[in-house]
Enzyme design. Structure first.
Site, PDB file in Angstrom:
ATOM      1  N   CYS A 162       0.799  -1.223   0.000  1.00 53.24           N
ATOM      2  CA  CYS A 162       0.000   0.000   0.000  1.00 53.24           C
ATOM      3  C   CYS A 162       0.832   1.274   0.000  1.00 53.24           C
ATOM      4  CB  CYS A 162      -0.950  -0.016   1.195  1.00 53.24           C
ATOM      5  SG  CYS A 162      -1.974  -1.482   1.240  1.00 53.24           S
ATOM      6  N   HIS A 303      -2.600   8.266   5.935  1.00 55.90           N
ATOM      7  CA  HIS A 303      -2.859   6.935   5.387  1.00 55.90           C
ATOM      8  C   HIS A 303      -4.276   6.528   5.782  1.00 55.90           C
ATOM      9  CE1 HIS A 303      -1.810   3.161   3.613  1.00 55.90           C
ATOM     10  NE2 HIS A 303      -1.938   2.469   4.742  1.00 55.90           N
ATOM     11  N   GLU A 314      -0.972   5.669  13.714  1.00 52.03           N
ATOM     12  CA  GLU A 314      -0.668   6.837  12.884  1.00 52.03           C
ATOM     13  C   GLU A 314      -0.896   8.113  13.685  1.00 52.03           C
ATOM     14  OE1 GLU A 314      -1.368   8.564   8.368  1.00 52.03           O
ATOM     15  OE2 GLU A 314      -2.759   7.052   9.132  1.00 52.03           O
ATOM     16  N   LYS A 335      -9.445   8.050   2.125  1.00 44.07           N
ATOM     17  CA  LYS A 335      -9.998   6.687   2.088  1.00 44.07           C
ATOM     18  C   LYS A 335     -11.414   6.613   2.654  1.00 44.07           C
ATOM     19  CE  LYS A 335      -5.502   4.327   2.299  1.00 44.07           C
ATOM     20  NZ  LYS A 335      -4.613   5.501   2.426  1.00 44.07           N
ATOM     21  N   HIS A 340      -9.624   2.028   0.140  1.00 43.68           N
ATOM     22  CA  HIS A 340      -8.176   1.851   0.124  1.00 43.68           C
ATOM     23  C   HIS A 340      -7.763   1.289  -1.228  1.00 43.68           C
ATOM     24  CE1 HIS A 340      -4.150   1.186   1.131  1.00 43.68           C
ATOM     25  NE2 HIS A 340      -4.263   0.634   2.317  1.00 43.68           N
ATOM     26  N   PHE A 399       1.771  -3.260   3.983  1.00 45.03           N
ATOM     27  CA  PHE A 399       2.071  -4.564   4.556  1.00 45.03           C
ATOM     28  C   PHE A 399       3.558  -4.877   4.329  1.00 45.03           C
ATOM     29  CE2 PHE A 399      -2.345  -6.842   4.311  1.00 45.03           C
ATOM     30  CZ  PHE A 399      -2.840  -5.956   5.247  1.00 45.03           C
TER      31      PHE A 399
END
Length: 415
Positions: A162, A303, A314, A335, A340, A399
């Site tokens: 991502c 994010h 975050e 998002k 996403h 990831f």
């Protein structure tokens, strides 16, 4: 080193084709999340996604390619063409060797892979398509874009889940800084809303599964009732140029890229490092690269996945880096509206960040109803905010513990 500016924007998104429609719907707080209808999802725990709508590949490709190419490649070509048109830049035989392409994807041609796996099982290996490997591998978005537009300069594809879109923009920024190209098309592309793609993320227990009957409410970053992310698809491409090249051709300039930082969590394959440790180091690396202090940042495009751990950590990372200023710093997540986009997220969110600076409007985080005590910053809840933004950062985490951050600044002719 060269200064680097953004001169063109290309966007294929769940809330609009082209950066203008995308932006209008983004600041209006429109959700692009719906029930998945192009395959049967009745057995799936998560049955919703943010899908690209009203996309016609024949608008960008000849008939054979429009019929043959897999969607993540189609989206990348379309976004690249839109970006070049927006930049008013034509690739010619003379300048092609100085025009490069860095486009990432987290998953690649999973739709074609699924189709060919069925063919193998039902008909045997002799019936497999010769395009199986080219359409499956992530680098083919960059490869096909370069072929389609004729760009012969540096060409690469960084795959960091991502964070892919952001890493590709950052590395393209480095190419231009060093003078190895004059123009770069950079970003990400993804089209993984397929039976295997959706099912695999369900199996990983990463997706929101409790909002199948209210899709627009499903993605709620930083909010107390968040329950996982929603898959999205699309492509976001920036046209980047060295400042001397852009000025020489009289290009319009959206913003300047001033910093890029990255780090690794070295912690877990899917969970972020406790306290947002990797994010902290990536943000600090970006600020150092941009030669700015935390006080200089006016906005963070987070994010913000709508997962329990990402949003908590975050937030912690932002508070660690920015201290008390964190509470006065607008932070929002695209998002909440587009889902996403995985490897394309950083590309599309970079487009949004640049437009935030250009237009002086901060997109909202929609579906923000109940405060989470662990997420106590200003997330620009539900309604866009008119505010001058001189410097903004865009954050992406993938990831594997991949972290990438970009810093953009309002363009001024003087240094």
């Amino acid at each position: 080193m060269n200064r680097v500016v953004v001169t063109g924007l290309g966007a294929i998104t769940p809330i609009g084709i082209g950066h203008r429609t995308f932006w209008e719907n983004l600041i209006a707080g429109k959700s692009g999340i719906e029930k998945v209808t192009h395959f049967d999802v009745s057995a799936y725990a998560a049955q919703i996604a943010a899908m690209v709508k009203d996309f016609n590949p024949a608008d960008y490709l000849d008939k054979k390619q429009a019929r043959r190419l897999v969607k993540f490649i189609q989206y990348a070509i379309a976004a690249a063409q839109l970006g070049l048109k927006d930049a008013g830049f034509t690739i010619s035989a003379e300048n092609a060797p100085r025009v490069g392409v860095y486009i990432g994807s987290g998953i690649g041609g999973i739709d074609f892979l699924e189709d060919q796996a069925r063919t193998l099982h039902e008909k045997g290996p002799s019936k497999l398509s010769p395009f199986t490997v080219p359409f499956m591998i992530c680098d083919m978005a960059a490869g096909y874009v370069s072929i389609n537009v004729g760009a012969k300069g540096p060409n690469s594809c960084i795959v960091t889940a991502c964070a892919s879109g952001t890493h590709n923009i950052g590395e393209a920024f480095r190419v231009l800084q060093k003078g190895d190209a004059d123009v770069m098309l950079a970003g990400g592309s993804e089209a993984a809303i397929t039976p295997l793609g959706l099912g695999s993320f369900c199996a990983a227990k990463a997706l929101a599964t409790v909002y199948n009957d209210s899709p627009h409410a499903a993605s709620r970053p930083f909010e107390a009732k968040r329950a996982g992310f929603v898959m999205g698809e699309g492509s976001g491409i920036l046209v980047l140029e060295t400042l001397p090249h852009a000025k020489a051709r009289g290009a319009k300039i959206y913003a300047e890229v001033i910093g890029y930082g990255m780090s690794g969590d070295a912690h877990h394959i899917t969970a972020p490092a406790p306290g947002g440790d990797g994010a902290v180091r990536a943000i600090r690396a970006t600020l150092k690269d941009a030669n700015i202090s935390p006080e200089n940042v006016d906005y963070i495009n987070a994010h913000g996945t709508s997962t329990l751990l990402n949003d908590k950590f975050e937030t912690m990372a932002i508070k660690t880096v920015f201290g008390e200023r964190a509470y006065k710093l607008p932070v929002s997540s695209n998002k909440s509206m587009i889902g996403h986009l995985l490897g394309a997220a950083g590309g599309v969110e970079a487009v949004a960040t640049v437009l935030t600076i250009k237009n002086g409007v901060i997109p909202p985080t929609i579906n923000y109803e109940e405060k989470d005590p662990d997420c106590d910053l200003d997330y620009v809840p539900n309604i866009a905010r008119k505010q001058e933004v001189n410097i903004a950062i865009s954050e992406s985490f993938g990831f594997g513990g991949h972290n990438a951050i970009l810093a953009f600044k309002k363009y001024t002719p003087e240094a």
